[in-house]
Write an enzyme that holds these catalytic residues in place. Structure first.
Site, short mmCIF file in Angstrom:
data_model
loop_
_atom_site.label_atom_id
_atom_site.label_comp_id
_atom_site.label_asym_id
_atom_site.label_seq_id
_atom_site.Cartn_x
_atom_site.Cartn_y
_atom_site.Cartn_z
N GLY A 293 0.69 -1.42 -0.20
CA GLY A 293 -0.78 0.30 0.38
C GLY A 293 0.67 1.20 -0.07
N SER B 50 -3.40 -3.47 -1.57
CA SER B 50 -3.96 -2.18 -0.76
C SER B 50 -5.72 -2.66 -0.87
CB SER B 50 -3.92 -0.80 -0.27
OG SER B 50 -4.23 -0.76 1.03
N ASP C 284 -7.93 -1.32 0.39
CA ASP C 284 -7.84 0.16 0.85
C ASP C 284 -7.97 1.09 -0.17
OD1 ASP C 284 -7.64 -0.63 3.05
OD2 ASP C 284 -6.19 0.84 4.29
N MET D 74 -13.94 -1.29 6.55
CA MET D 74 -12.01 -0.92 6.97
C MET D 74 -12.00 0.04 5.75
SD MET D 74 -9.20 -4.56 7.61
CE MET D 74 -9.18 -4.78 8.59
N GLY D 75 -10.60 0.21 5.01
CA GLY D 75 -10.28 1.27 4.83
C GLY D 75 -9.41 2.53 5.42
N ARG E 115 -28.32 -3.23 16.05
CA ARG E 115 -26.65 -3.93 16.02
C ARG E 115 -25.56 -3.22 15.46
NH1 ARG E 115 -30.06 -5.86 19.44
NH2 ARG E 115 -30.87 -8.16 19.61
O1 F6P Z 1 -4.98 -0.90 4.80
C1 F6P Z 1 -5.39 -2.24 4.87
C2 F6P Z 1 -6.12 -2.47 6.65
O2 F6P Z 1 -6.79 -3.41 6.38
C3 F6P Z 1 -6.89 -1.25 6.49
O3 F6P Z 1 -7.71 -0.84 6.19
C4 F6P Z 1 -7.06 -1.32 8.43
O4 F6P Z 1 -7.38 0.30 8.53
C5 F6P Z 1 -5.63 -1.52 8.80
O5 F6P Z 1 -4.91 -2.53 7.27
C6 F6P Z 1 -5.41 -2.76 9.16
O6 F6P Z 1 -4.33 -3.81 9.97
P1 F6P Z 1 -4.06 -4.37 11.01
O7 F6P Z 1 -4.61 -6.00 10.02
O8 F6P Z 1 -2.50 -4.48 11.10
O9 F6P Z 1 -4.95 -4.52 11.61
#
Ligand code: F6P
Length: 417
Positions: free
Chosen positions: A154, A200, A202, A244-245, A329
């Site tokens: 990334g 990545s 993201d 996530m992102g 929830r």
């Molecule tokens: O950059 C990819 C990602 O999955 C992000 O979306 C998220 O914030 C981060 O990595 C989570 O990281 P880890 O797997 O180290 O908890």
């Protein structure tokens, strides 16, 4: 050319397809191909000579002659099984312990494009962030005679690649002054060929429309929301989903559009209404009034309000419960978004880009820029790595100071709100 490939940062679907494409394209074009285990961490650690195993398979040399019709038969079967089982050990006694930079052949990467995660391992290396770490990384590459590197990761990983590229000449000089390398090695390794591929989930890298792994993660999110729909409808419930992102709202926005969410929070466009709670409740009440039995709200993990106060899924749940009386929830999708088999596009994109990466390395001269391979308007494109990294940082800065229009127009010059 001796070419190595590594994966770095958070894993993403399609990273194995990158390794497969780079190794196979490299072999077809006459390169010697290597992988680096555990990302930059493996580069810093290198190979401990004392532990180098004596397997005949590992010492077999591959003499590839592109025009030799029998060359496919000559491709050796190497450490694929060892890489695949993750531990680096094998009952036969063959081991990868103490060896992070490993020569690989055609069969080592057979079938890898259908595998999730990254079989060669990844890490967020602290050691590589230090000058000593990068010096060791340079030494370990030179020691193995490797002169070209593909980094798949990334924005953080590609920033690391850009720093490594810029520092390379001084790293080589320092290694020479410490007598760790010879004059001959200095003249052979004066220039490091390096290319970046964006892996990545993201989709937060500038100058490319899509990052490797983002389409698969989006499929996962979409499927998860579909599953939630049925249970939400059954109970007439509201669900708040955290997606996530990091600082990028692409997964949340696209996930929301593809599943008909009622409200979406993303970092690039915080709710303008103040207080946003009223605006959200008004919209959701309307949806309920027209007969919706379920409510889906998506909160990107980096979402915040206009004052940069983070918006948390738990808080949104409380608002829906307290103000609208909805049985609510929270579901945090977490790493199920990142794991699992790549979708077709996350096999095709890395394959096309991996082949292009090998070409870019073969064509590189000391004066040409290092490239990041991206995709723009459905065409695989090379863009200068340094510019892509700079542009990505500029977007992050613009978001930080809430200049969202600037952020969006940096990502897409044709953007109009
Ligand atoms: O950059 C990819 C990602 O999955 C992000 O979306 C998220 O914030 C981060 O990595 C989570 O990281 P880890 O797997 O180290 O908890």
């Amino acid at each position: 050319m001796k070419l190595a490939v590594l994966t770095s940062g958070g894993d993403s679907a399609g990273m194995n397809a990158v390794v497969r494409a780079v190794v196979k394209a490299g072999i077809l074009k006459g390169c010697e191909t290597w992988i680096v285990r555990e990302g930059y961490e493996g580069l810093v650690r290198g190979n401990t000579d004392a532990e180098t195993p004596s397997s005949p398979l590992l010492s077999t040399t591959l003499d590839v002659k592109i025009n030799d019709p029998t060359f496919i038969q000559n491709l050796r079967f190497g450490d694929g099984a060892l890489l695949r089982d993750g531990t680096g050990d094998h009952p036969s006694g063959r081991t990868l312990k103490g060896r992070y930079i490993v020569r690989v052949g055609w069969d080592d990467v057979r079938g890898w494009f259908a595998e999730g995660g990254t079989l060669i391992g990844t890490a967020r290396s602290q050691a590589f962030r230090t000058p000593e770490g990068r010096l060791n990384a340079a030494y370990n590459l030179i020691k193995e005679g490797i002169d070209a590197l593909v980094v798949c990761g990334g924005d953080g990983s590609l920033t690391g690649a850009d720093i490594f590229r810029a520092e390379w000449p001084s790293l080589v000089q320092t290694l020479r002054s410490q007598d760790r390398i010879t004059d001959e090695q200095v003249s052979r390794h004066g220039h490091l060929r390096i290319v970046g591929l964006v892996g990545s989930i993201d989709n937060d890298m500038s100058m490319t429309d899509l990052t490797i792994g983002a389409p698969t993660a989006l499929h996962r999110i979409c499927e998860a929301i579909d599953n939630i729909h049925s249970t939400a409808t059954s109970h007439s419930r509201a669900f708040v989903l955290e997606v996530m992102g990091r600082h990028c709202g692409w997964l949340s926005l696209m996930g929301g559009i593809s599943s008909g969410a009622d409200f979406i929070f993303i970092p690039e466009s915080p709710p303008k209404a103040d207080p946003w709670e009223d605006a959200m409740c008004e919209i959701i009440s309307k949806h309920r009034e027209i007969g919706k039995r379920k409510t889906i709200v998506i909160v990107a993990e980096g979402a915040h309000d206009v004052n940069l106060k983070p918006i948390r899924a738990e808080y949104v749940k409380d608002v829906l419960t307290d103000r609208l009386g909805l049985d609510t929830r929270v579901t945090t999708l977490g790493h199920i978004q990142r794991g699992g088999r790549p979708c077709a596009w996350d096999r095709i994109l890395p394959t096309l880009q991996g082949v292009n990466a090998v070409d870019a390395l073969l064509e590189a001269t000391p004066d040409s820029p290092s490239y990041m391979i991206g995709i723009q308007e459905n065409r695989v494109r090379r863009v200068p790595l340094v510019e892509a990294v700079k542009m990505t940082k500029a977007v992050a800065e613009a978001i930080k100071v809430q200049d969202f229009e600037k952020a969006m127009s940096l990502r897409d010059p044709e953007f109009r709100e």
